[in-house]
Design an enzyme around this catalytic site. Structure first.
Site, PDB file in Angstrom:
ATOM      1  N   ASP A 103      11.230   5.380  -9.122  1.00  0.00           N
ATOM      2  CA  ASP A 103      10.997   5.961 -10.445  1.00  0.00           C
ATOM      3  C   ASP A 103      11.684   7.312 -10.622  1.00  0.00           C
ATOM      4  OD1 ASP A 103       9.533   3.746 -11.047  1.00  0.00           O
ATOM      5  OD2 ASP A 103       7.639   4.790 -11.406  1.00  0.00           O
TER       6      ASP A 103
ATOM      7  N   LYS B 145      -0.537  -4.021  -3.770  1.00  0.00           N
ATOM      8  CA  LYS B 145      -1.867  -3.462  -3.478  1.00  0.00           C
ATOM      9  C   LYS B 145      -1.952  -2.075  -4.114  1.00  0.00           C
ATOM     10  CE  LYS B 145      -5.848  -3.265  -1.218  1.00  0.00           C
ATOM     11  NZ  LYS B 145      -6.279  -1.927  -1.592  1.00  0.00           N
TER      12      LYS B 145
ATOM     13  N   SER C 239       0.809  -1.201   0.000  1.00  0.00           N
ATOM     14  CA  SER C 239       0.000   0.000   0.000  1.00  0.00           C
ATOM     15  C   SER C 239       0.851   1.264   0.000  1.00  0.00           C
ATOM     16  CB  SER C 239      -0.942  -0.069   1.209  1.00  0.00           C
ATOM     17  OG  SER C 239      -1.876   0.948   1.195  1.00  0.00           O
TER      18      SER C 239
END
Length: 413
Positions: free
Chosen positions: A323, A337, A312
Site C-alpha cells: 500500500d 487472517k 497474519s
C-alpha cells in the site's frame, strides 16, 4: 499484582506483549463467590469489556453469566468445561479458554522455542483443522506436509472435535518421540505420516547474497516466522548484505504463518521512511494505527514473495509495503487472517484468548478471509526445500526478473 494481567495481542497466531490493568467497574455480589465462580466471572468480565462483537453473537451476555453461575461448579475441570461452553456460544473459534498446561505451551510458542513437529494450524471455514504452513526445517516440512493440508487424525484420534490448542498439545512432545498424523490433501486423498518430534530452529532468518543473470547483487531474505528474534536477526542480515553490496532485495514470506505483531511492525519500519503500517479497529469502530518514522535501513528496490501460507503478521507486513508502494508482491493470494486476538493470563494460571479487533492495511483493506492479491500472480510449483530461491523456483525467478528490468521502484530517500 491484583487484577494485573499479561496480555498478548495476536493477529491469527500473532501476539504483542502488553499489560491489562483491571476490568472496569463491577458491582460485587451480595453472596461471596467460590473460587470456581470467581474464575467464571473473571472470564466473563474480560469478554464483556474487550470482545470485538458487541452483540456477543446476538445474545444477552449478562444472562449467559447468570446461567453459568447457577450451575454447580465442584472443581477446576468442571469449571473449565463450563467456561468453554460459555465461550462457544460466541461462535468464534479464536475466542477460547486455555487450561494452565495449554497456556504455558502457548507462551513457549510466542518465544519461538518449540518442541514438536513444527506445524502452524488453524480452523478453516468449515471448522476443520488445517495447516497454515509448516515451519522451515521442521519435521513436518521435511515430511512434505503443505499449507492447506487438513489434519484428520492425531495418534488415531479424530480432530473433528478438538480445539486448536488441544490439537497443538497432542502434536507436541519430547524430542525423539514419534507422532502419527493422518493428512487429507485435495486431489490426493488421505495419507498417514509418522513424524519424529524435534526442537524447532529459533532463528527465523535465512540471508544470502545472490546474483542475477545480469550480475546484479540481490539480497535474498527468507523470513520463516515473526518470533521474538525476527526483527533483530533481519536487521543484522540487511546490514550485512548492504556491506556486501546488495543493490536490491527479495523478501520471501512464503509459508510464513505469522507470529509477534510487534515484530511485523518493526520489520515494516526497516523498509519505510514514513507512512502508516497497519490500522486496528475495535468494536466501537475506533481506529488505532502504527506508523513508520524512518529512516529505513535501505532504500533499495524490494520484491516480496507470498503464497497461501503467508498469514497474519506476514499479511500485515506485505500489505503495509504494498500500500505504501515500497514493494511489489509476487506469488499467490495470501491466507486471509485479519483478526486480532488478545491473550489474558487468569488468576489460576490458565489463559483466555479473545478476539478484540480486526486490522486493515494502510489503504483500509480488510483482508480477513480474502487475503492480499499479489501485484504479479505466479502459481506455486512443487519444489524441494533446497530449490527455494534457485532457478527451479519460478516465483523467485519472477521476482529477479522484475528487479533486473527496473520495474520495482526504490524507496524514497
Amino acid at each position: 499484582m491484583g487484577f494485573m494481567h499479561k496480555q498478548f495481542f495476536r493477529a491469527g497466531l500473532t501476539l504483542l506483549l502488553a499489560f491489562w490493568l483491571g476490568f472496569g467497574s463491577f458491582c460485587p455480589p451480595a453472596v461471596a463467590l467460590s473460587e470456581e465462580q470467581k474464575l467464571v466471572t473473571e472470564v466473563w468480565r474480560i469478554v464483556n469489556r474487550t470482545y470485538l462483537d458487541e452483540t456477543f453473537n446476538h445474545q444477552n451476555w449478562s444472562n449467559v453469566r447468570q446461567k453459568v453461575l447457577a450451575q454447580p461448579l465442584k472443581d477446576n475441570q468442571t469449571t473449565y468445561k463450563v467456561i468453554q461452553g460459555m465461550l462457544s456460544s460466541l461462535d468464534d473459534p479464536f475466542t477460547r479458554f486455555l487450561d494452565p498446561e495449554q497456556y504455558r505451551s502457548l507462551q513457549v510458542n510466542t518465544s519461538g522455542e518449540l518442541t514438536g513437529v513444527g506445524l502452524q494450524i488453524a480452523l478453516d471455514q468449515q471448522g476443520k483443522l488445517e495447516v497454515v504452513a509448516p515451519i522451515a526445517g521442521s519435521p513436518a516440512e521435511k515430511a512434505g506436509i503443505r499449507a492447506r493440508d487438513r489434519i484428520i487424525k492425531i495418534e488415531g484420534v479424530s480432530t473433528e472435535k478438538l480445539s486448536l490448542d488441544e490439537a497443538a498439545t497432542k502434536m507436541r512432545g519430547p524430542i525423539g518421540s514419534v507422532v502419527t498424523l493422518v493428512i487429507d490433501r485435495d486431489l490426493e486423498g488421505e495419507k498417514e505420516i509418522q513424524l519424529v518430534r524435534d526442537r524447532i530452529a529459533l532463528n527465523p532468518v535465512i540471508a544470502q547474497l545472490h546474483y542475477s543473470p545480469q550480475k546484479m547483487p540481490i539480497g535474498y531474505l527468507r523470513l520463516t516466522q515473526f518470533n521474538a528474534n525476527a526483527a533483530m536477526e533481519l536487521a543484522h542480515a540487511i546490514s550485512s548484505l548492504e556491506k556486501k553490496g546488495a543493490a536490491a532485495y527479495i523478501l520471501d514470506l512464503r509459508n510464513n504463518p505469522g507470529g509477534l505483531l510487534q515484530a511485523g511492525i518493526e520489520i515494516a519500519r526497516m523498509w519505510l521512511a514514513k507512512g502508516t503500517i497497519v490500522y486496528t479497529v475495535n468494536r466501537q469502530g475506533i481506529q488505532g494505527s502504527f506508523e513508520a518514522f524512518g529512516p529505513p535501513l535501505t532504500n533499495d528496490p524490494l520484491v516480496i514473495l507470498v503464497n497461501q501460507g503467508s498469514a497474519s503478521a506476514s499479511e500485515i507486513l506485505a500489505g503495509a509495503l504494498q500500500d505504501n508502494h515500497r514493494a511489489q508482491l509476487v506469488g499467490e493470494t495470501t491466507f486471509g487472517k485479519g483478526l486480532i486476538q488478545s491473550l489474558f493470563e487468569l488468576s489460576d494460571g490458565s489463559g483466555l484468548a479473545v478476539t478484540i479487533a480486526k486490522y486493515e492495511t494502510p489503504n483500509h483493506r480488510d483482508i480477513n478471509k480474502l487475503g492480499i492479491q499479489p501485484d504479479k500472480v505466479v502459481p506455486t510449483t512443487a519444489i524441494t526445500r533446497d530449490q527455494i530461491g534457485t532457478e527451479a523456483d519460478v516465483q523467485y525467478q519472477a521476482a529477479v526478473e522484475l528487479l533486473t528490468k527496473g520495474k520495482v521502484v526504490a524507496g524514497a530517500a
